[in-house]
Design an enzyme around this catalytic site. Structure first.
Site, short mmCIF file in Angstrom:
data_model
loop_
_atom_site.label_atom_id
_atom_site.label_comp_id
_atom_site.label_asym_id
_atom_site.label_seq_id
_atom_site.Cartn_x
_atom_site.Cartn_y
_atom_site.Cartn_z
N ARG A 172 5.81 0.49 -5.65
CA ARG A 172 4.22 0.12 -5.62
C ARG A 172 3.41 1.12 -4.94
O ARG A 172 2.21 0.41 -4.02
CB ARG A 172 3.82 -1.22 -5.49
N SER A 223 -1.38 -9.03 -9.92
CA SER A 223 -0.26 -10.01 -8.91
C SER A 223 -1.22 -9.60 -7.32
O SER A 223 -1.39 -8.54 -6.74
CB SER A 223 1.16 -8.55 -8.75
N GLU A 293 -0.54 -6.53 -2.70
CA GLU A 293 -0.40 -5.47 -3.11
C GLU A 293 -2.23 -5.25 -3.37
O GLU A 293 -2.43 -4.37 -4.04
CB GLU A 293 0.15 -5.74 -4.66
#
Length: 301
Positions: A172, A223, A293
């Site tokens: 990520r 998320s 995130e």
């Protein structure tokens, strides 16, 4: 400073525009300046103008995976949502896409062609540019696995074609984060020649799985936390008893605990305080710190 359009372009330059409608959470204050370029030259012109004026630059795609401060964003906000072009090379199986192209639309397009490789992006509410920067992923796949190269607008205003291996990909993240290097387009290597009906079915299965397990009834940013090594963030939050926990009008989803919902009228500070509360509660229970995130844009002090 009063300008109707960017210098040397027909691209409108807007002042004090609410960013709530530009984000999937539907929260956030105003952009000091906002521009929505439709071509790469217009985007370059916006970038160069902001640099000449000494303005900070913020780029928005679909507005997912970010939280914009209620106080707004100083400087120039560039929306890439109109950079939606797409070309295919039938011989090589390569696909070149503008930064503003929506990921779900991309998944459906490639499925219709019978090209494998991007079925997993169908449920991600983002754009190609954001996927390249964040190394977006789902269902065991991620951007880095299929990306060949990206066209980058460098801080000096020039364009560069950068190979995927040079983007420092990890879980990520990439080396494009926290920089002034802007993704303008991406080229992916896919697998042509498959039965479109089968690829469509696999794409639909990925979408059905996400609809079954993730909340789509209320505005959210996707998320919120990265998965810590050896854990899943949603499980940690759920086991801490935080499903349904609410601050103001922001709520930890009852369906998937790694999502925060705007239940109607939430502010960015509601969401921010809920993020901090979840981090602290999980750390107290499990001695694990959840790293966001979601990207924070603007002042939350």
């Amino acid at each position: 400073m009063t300008l109707a359009c960017l210098p040397q372009t027909q691209c409108p330059l807007q002042r004090q525009v609410s960013l709530a409608k530009f984000t999937t959470l539907n929260v956030g204050g105003c952009a000091e300046w906002l521009v929505e370029p439709r071509t790469i030259p217009e985007l370059q012109a916006a970038y160069i103008w902001a640099q000449e004026e000494g303005l900070p630059i913020t780029v928005l795609g679909a507005g997912s995976n970010l939280l914009v401060s209620d106080r707004g964003v100083p400087g120039l906000v560039i929306s890439t949502k109109h950079l939606r072009y797409l070309t295919t090379d039938l011989e090589t199986g390569q696909l070149t896409v503008g930064a503003g192209y929506p990921l779900p639309k991309l998944a459906h397009h490639t499925a219709k062609l019978g090209w494998r490789g991007l079925e997993w992006v169908v449920g991600i509410p983002g754009t190609v540019g954001g996927a390249v920067v964040m190394n977006a992923g789902a269902h065991g796949s991620c951007t880095a696995q299929r990306l060949v190269s990206a066209v980058i607008l460098e801080p000096d205003g020039t364009l560069a074609v950068v190979a995927a291996r040079e983007l420092g990909y990890a879980y990520r993240t990439s080396n494009l984060q926290e920089t002034q290097r802007l993704v303008l387009q991406a080229t992916w290597q896919l697998e042509p020649g498959h039965d479109p009906a089968q690829v469509k079915a696999e794409t639909q299965k990925h979408l059905s799985d996400r609809l079954r397990t993730q909340p789509y009834g209320f505005p959210n940013c996707g998320s919120v936390f990265r998965n810590p090594q050896g854990w899943t963030a949603g499980w940690l939050i759920e086991q801490t008893g935080l499903k349904g926990y609410q601050i103001g009008h922001a709520q930890v989803s009852e369906k998937h605990a790694n999502f925060i919902l705007n239940c109607g009228g939430a502010t960015a500070m509601d969401v921010y305080h809920l993020i901090r509360y979840v981090q602290t509660a999980v750390a107290d229970r499990w001695a694990v710190w959840l790293h966001p995130e979601v990207k924070l844009i603007g002042n939350f002090a």
